[in-house]
Scaffold this motif. Structure first.
Motif, PDB file in Angstrom:
ATOM      1  N   ARG A 149      43.481  33.843  59.773  1.00 21.37           N
ATOM      2  CA  ARG A 149      43.757  34.766  58.673  1.00 21.37           C
ATOM      3  C   ARG A 149      45.134  34.526  58.058  1.00 21.37           C
ATOM      4  O   ARG A 149      45.575  35.304  57.220  1.00 21.37           O
ATOM      5  CB  ARG A 149      43.636  36.209  59.157  1.00 21.37           C
ATOM      6  CG  ARG A 149      42.184  36.622  59.353  1.00 21.37           C
ATOM      7  CD  ARG A 149      42.022  38.098  59.507  1.00 21.37           C
ATOM      8  NE  ARG A 149      40.617  38.459  59.461  1.00 21.37           N
ATOM      9  CZ  ARG A 149      40.106  39.558  59.993  1.00 21.37           C
ATOM     10  NH1 ARG A 149      40.912  40.402  60.618  1.00 21.37           N
ATOM     11  NH2 ARG A 149      38.828  39.822  59.904  1.00 21.37           N
ATOM     12  N   ALA A 150      45.799  33.474  58.490  1.00 24.11           N
ATOM     13  CA  ALA A 150      47.115  33.143  57.941  1.00 24.11           C
ATOM     14  C   ALA A 150      46.961  32.228  56.722  1.00 24.11           C
ATOM     15  O   ALA A 150      45.955  31.539  56.565  1.00 24.11           O
ATOM     16  CB  ALA A 150      47.973  32.471  59.006  1.00 24.11           C
ATOM     17  N   TRP A 151      47.975  32.239  55.886  1.00 22.76           N
ATOM     18  CA  TRP A 151      47.951  31.481  54.628  1.00 22.76           C
ATOM     19  C   TRP A 151      49.203  30.628  54.472  1.00 22.76           C
ATOM     20  O   TRP A 151      50.257  30.948  55.016  1.00 22.76           O
ATOM     21  CB  TRP A 151      47.866  32.439  53.430  1.00 22.76           C
ATOM     22  CG  TRP A 151      46.613  33.245  53.368  1.00 22.76           C
ATOM     23  CD1 TRP A 151      46.321  34.373  54.071  1.00 22.76           C
ATOM     24  CD2 TRP A 151      45.468  32.973  52.560  1.00 22.76           C
ATOM     25  NE1 TRP A 151      45.069  34.829  53.757  1.00 22.76           N
ATOM     26  CE2 TRP A 151      44.526  33.995  52.819  1.00 22.76           C
ATOM     27  CE3 TRP A 151      45.157  31.983  51.616  1.00 22.76           C
ATOM     28  CZ2 TRP A 151      43.280  34.043  52.189  1.00 22.76           C
ATOM     29  CZ3 TRP A 151      43.928  32.031  50.996  1.00 22.76           C
ATOM     30  CH2 TRP A 151      43.003  33.037  51.273  1.00 22.76           C
ATOM     31  N   ARG A 152      49.048  29.565  53.694  1.00 19.06           N
ATOM     32  CA  ARG A 152      50.190  28.821  53.171  1.00 19.06           C
ATOM     33  C   ARG A 152      50.351  29.193  51.703  1.00 19.06           C
ATOM     34  O   ARG A 152      49.364  29.466  51.021  1.00 19.06           O
ATOM     35  CB  ARG A 152      49.961  27.308  53.236  1.00 19.06           C
ATOM     36  CG  ARG A 152      49.682  26.740  54.600  1.00 19.06           C
ATOM     37  CD  ARG A 152      49.427  25.234  54.483  1.00 19.06           C
ATOM     38  NE  ARG A 152      48.907  24.692  55.725  1.00 19.06           N
ATOM     39  CZ  ARG A 152      49.683  24.283  56.731  1.00 19.06           C
ATOM     40  NH1 ARG A 152      50.999  24.354  56.614  1.00 19.06           N
ATOM     41  NH2 ARG A 152      49.140  23.802  57.852  1.00 19.06           N
ATOM     42  N   ILE A 153      51.583  29.206  51.222  1.00 17.07           N
ATOM     43  CA  ILE A 153      51.820  29.358  49.786  1.00 17.07           C
ATOM     44  C   ILE A 153      52.724  28.217  49.356  1.00 17.07           C
ATOM     45  O   ILE A 153      53.882  28.135  49.756  1.00 17.07           O
ATOM     46  CB  ILE A 153      52.458  30.714  49.447  1.00 17.07           C
ATOM     47  CG1 ILE A 153      51.512  31.850  49.845  1.00 17.07           C
ATOM     48  CG2 ILE A 153      52.775  30.802  47.955  1.00 17.07           C
ATOM     49  CD1 ILE A 153      52.064  33.233  49.568  1.00 17.07           C
TER      50      ILE A 153
END
Length: 231
Positions: A149-153
């Protein structure tokens, strides 16, 4: 008979005086007891542990440690800064104890910031180390954020941190994920790498701790929440 025979098992509690996020954190009260004393009392309740030693650079912490039955080992100021590694302090004390003729064979590293651990959590780590072909053992709890559920931006554009992950899947469908909780690190002193930065190394084992006992005190809010749980 002891889990480790004639080997000496020492609980080392690192408690420097210069906490910036929570001033004087290690002697702040939790449930009416100074934070560092919680770790001392747990160590004293584990049969396999021979002595509980508080590593500190601070006179007030040393006084509190002695009041609660702990032994005090002073560390140099350069090993008590914000960027000093806990393992460097561990190596310093291990070297000092060897020179004094009272070496530690097994180290139980108990960080004061995880005060709600139980003696059984620590004892389980010691049993795991004694019964398995392992170099080190640490406590884990469920990850506060599943990596799926983690993201990169990057340049303003989001993408899943784990390639191919679907962050919207129900929790029950996500793979289990765990994180270190700082409850206990247990290892053979003579196997600690000379240049490593982590107290979990080599052939490693894991012991599970429930979330309710895995409170990590890093901010004033954490301390308030921990006091509520204790009450």
């Amino acid at each position: 008979m002891s889990l480790f025979g004639e080997h000496r098992v020492v609980a080392l509690i690192p408690a420097r005086g210069g906490s910036t996020s929570v001033p004087r954190k290690n002697i702040r009260p939790l449930g009416g007891t100074p934070l560092v004393a919680w770790s001392i009392e747990v160590a004293q309740s584990v049969e396999a542990i021979d002595r509980a030693v508080v590593s500190t650079d601070d006179d007030a912490i040393a006084e509190v440690a002695r009041e609660h039955g702990g032994t005090v080992a002073r560390r140099p100021a350069e090993l008590a800064t914000d960027d000093a590694l806990v393992l460097d302090a561990v190596r310093y004390h291990l070297t000092e104890w060897r020179a004094e003729g009272r070496p530690a064979d097994v180290v139980v590293l108990l960080e004061p910031t995880c005060p709600l651990r139980e003696p059984e959590d620590v004892a389980a780590c010691l049993r795991r180390l004694a019964e398995g072909d392992l170099d080190s053992v640490a406590t884990f709890t469920e990850a506060s954020l599943n990596p799926h559920r983690a993201w990169r931006i990057e340049e303003g554009s989001p993408s899943p941190f784990v390639e191919g992950a679907v962050p919207w899947r129900p929790r029950q469908e996500l793979p289990e994920a765990y994180q270190l909780n700082g409850g206990a690190y247990v290892f053979f002193a003579d196997r600690l790498p000379d240049d490593g930065v982590a107290p979990l190394f080599g052939r490693a084992g894991a012991v599970y701790m429930p979330e309710a006992r895995s409170v990590d005190i890093d901010t004033e809010l954490d301390l308030r929440l921990a006091n509520l749980l204790v009450e």
